[in-house]
Design a protein around this motif. Structure first.
Motif, short mmCIF file in Angstrom:
data_model
loop_
_atom_site.label_atom_id
_atom_site.label_comp_id
_atom_site.label_asym_id
_atom_site.label_seq_id
_atom_site.Cartn_x
_atom_site.Cartn_y
_atom_site.Cartn_z
N LEU A 1 -2.14 5.05 4.91
CA LEU A 1 -0.61 5.34 4.47
C LEU A 1 0.30 6.17 5.91
N THR B 1 0.66 -1.73 6.27
CA THR B 1 1.16 -2.41 5.48
C THR B 1 -0.48 -2.56 4.82
N VAL C 1 0.61 -1.05 -0.21
CA VAL C 1 0.08 -0.09 -0.12
C VAL C 1 0.64 1.24 -0.17
N THR C 2 0.70 1.92 -1.16
CA THR C 2 1.44 3.20 -1.52
C THR C 2 0.60 3.77 -2.28
N GLY D 1 0.36 3.85 8.92
CA GLY D 1 1.67 3.46 8.42
C GLY D 1 1.75 2.08 8.34
#
Lengths: 148, 275
Positions: free
Chosen positions: B268, B273, B227-228, B271
């Motif tokens: 995001l 994932t 996830v970005t 933090g």
């Protein structure tokens, strides 16, 4: 935008070498002496990038103190337990992010034990610049926070 | 050992990039064929079909509309994972059923609409167990069944705009031993109810004999298995008509919208994932 008198040599060089191929993150330190440091992270788009991210690792000798967004909607956050901070400019939401160098986040650190900060302190460990044609790494440069 | 991986539809995997509208969603991989009128399709179709992953989902607007997998063969242990959208305004839908060679139900998963509704998990000879579930939301369901008469069901979904809720787990025990699984059915298999606009939708089915399967990476819109910020771009592109390759429905409400981009931003910032 660039409100700090002292910036790293690397950052200055990078400011003149922004490539058209990818957006670029820059990490700035106030270069202050003593145990405290303020670090600014800026980003300049490449005319294509709509979303960008940088995860920046900091030396275990540094202690994270605060994160502040300098542009509303930015993600400026500590990744707890990882000795990292994350910078995500607001989404372009269909438009390219500005090609101007814009300061998005300000982080403050202090040296553990109150000693003067020394040595390299920040490393850009992950970047992503995403646009219509896909994602790639952004350009980036980190600093030695003991530099002025 | 993997028995089956039936992403709805397998054909979607062939043309994820660059040709989003040049192939039809297919249920050909379901070797037992369809019953009733299950409709494979995409969100961009004239009659939109929601999906959780990839480009295609399987919509069932009426009871008795489902697909069948006859790949299992007298399985004494069986795992299955699928995603289901709980699109009912009233009533109930059996969304998954596994049977033995004599067509006796071995596993039955039913969505009961309500406020909140429930998923009910049943095996022969045991008291069914339930887990609360909202209407009009995506849920991941993983089943772990054994012929000794046990079933463990793990459920998570309807995540909303932030971190996913904790998964819910129920154990159904004390069932009749000696069963076997020879067929699996997915969709709106049985039950009487009224479909909402999207109806019952199923996606991302996979089954194995013994190995845990796990969930797909929620909010991984571009299919990078992380996830970005790039997932926000994939969502933006989908809003413009180019379907995302991964799992863009971050808030799991059945609709990919700007809210999903905000959801990714929230992850995001936290933090998070894959979760």
């Amino acid at each position: 935008m660039k409100t700090f008198t002292f910036v790293s040599v690397a950052a200055i060089l990078a400011a003149f070498s922004v490539s058209a191929s990818a957006g670029q993150f820059e990490v700035w330190s106030d270069g202050a002496k003593g145990a405290n440091r303020t670090v600014i992270v800026s980003f300049a788009g490449d005319g294509h990038t709509q979303d960008a991210q940088a995860d920046i690792a900091f030396d275990p000798g540094l202690e994270f103190v605060t994160a502040n967004a300098k542009v509303a909607g930015s993600v400026c956050a500590e990744l707890k337990g990882k000795n990292m901070v994350r910078v995500v400019p607001p989404s372009g939401a269909g438009s390219a992010l500005s090609s101007k160098q814009i300061d998005y986040c300000a982080f403050s650190f202090r040296s553990r034990g109150g000693k003067a900060v020394a040595g390299t302190g920040l490393t850009v460990s992950f970047t992503e610049c995403a646009g219509v044609s896909g994602s790639s790494n952004c350009e980036s440069n980190a600093i030695d926070v003991s530099e002025k | 050992m993997k028995i089956k991986n039936l992403a709805l539809a397998t054909a979607a995997l062939l043309g994820l990039v660059g040709a989003p509208a040049t192939f039809a969603c297919s249920i050909a991989a379901w070797n037992g064929g369809p019953m009733g009128s299950p409709a494979p399709g995409r969100p961009s179709d004239p009659s939109p079909v929601a999906r959780y992953s990839g480009q295609c989902g399987l919509r069932a607007a009426t009871s008795g509309s489902f697909v069948t997998d006859n790949t299992p063969t007298a399985e004494a242990t069986f795992r299955a994972r699928f995603y289901v959208y709980t699109g009912l305004t009233s009533g109930q839908a059996v969304v998954y059923r596994a049977r033995n060679a004599a067509n006796v139900d071995q596993i039955t998963v039913t969505y009961n609409q309500g406020s909140p509704g429930t998923f009910s998990f049943a095996i022969p000879g045991a008291t069914a167990q339930t887990i609360p579930a909202n209407t009009n939301a995506w849920y991941a369901i993983e089943l772990n069944w054994a012929a000794a008469g046990t079933l463990t069901a793990t459920v998570r979904g309807a995540s909303g705009q932030g971190a996913a809720p904790a998964e819910s787990v129920v154990n159904v025990t004390g069932g009749t031993s000696g069963g076997a699984i020879d067929t699996a059915q997915l969709g709106w298999v049985a039950g009487t109810g009224v479909a909402s606009a999207r109806g019952i939708v199923a996606d991302a089915y996979e089954s194995r004999r013994s190995t845990a399967i796990g969930r797909l990476c929620r909010a991984d819109a571009n299919g990078s298995n992380s996830v970005t910020a790039g997932d926000r771009t994939a969502i933006t592109l989908e809003l413009g008509g180019t379907l995302a390759a991964g799992q863009p429905d971050c808030n799991e409400d059945g609709n990919v919208s700007a809210g999903d981009r905000t959801c990714v931003t929230n992850l995001l910032a936290a933090g998070a994932t894959c979760n």
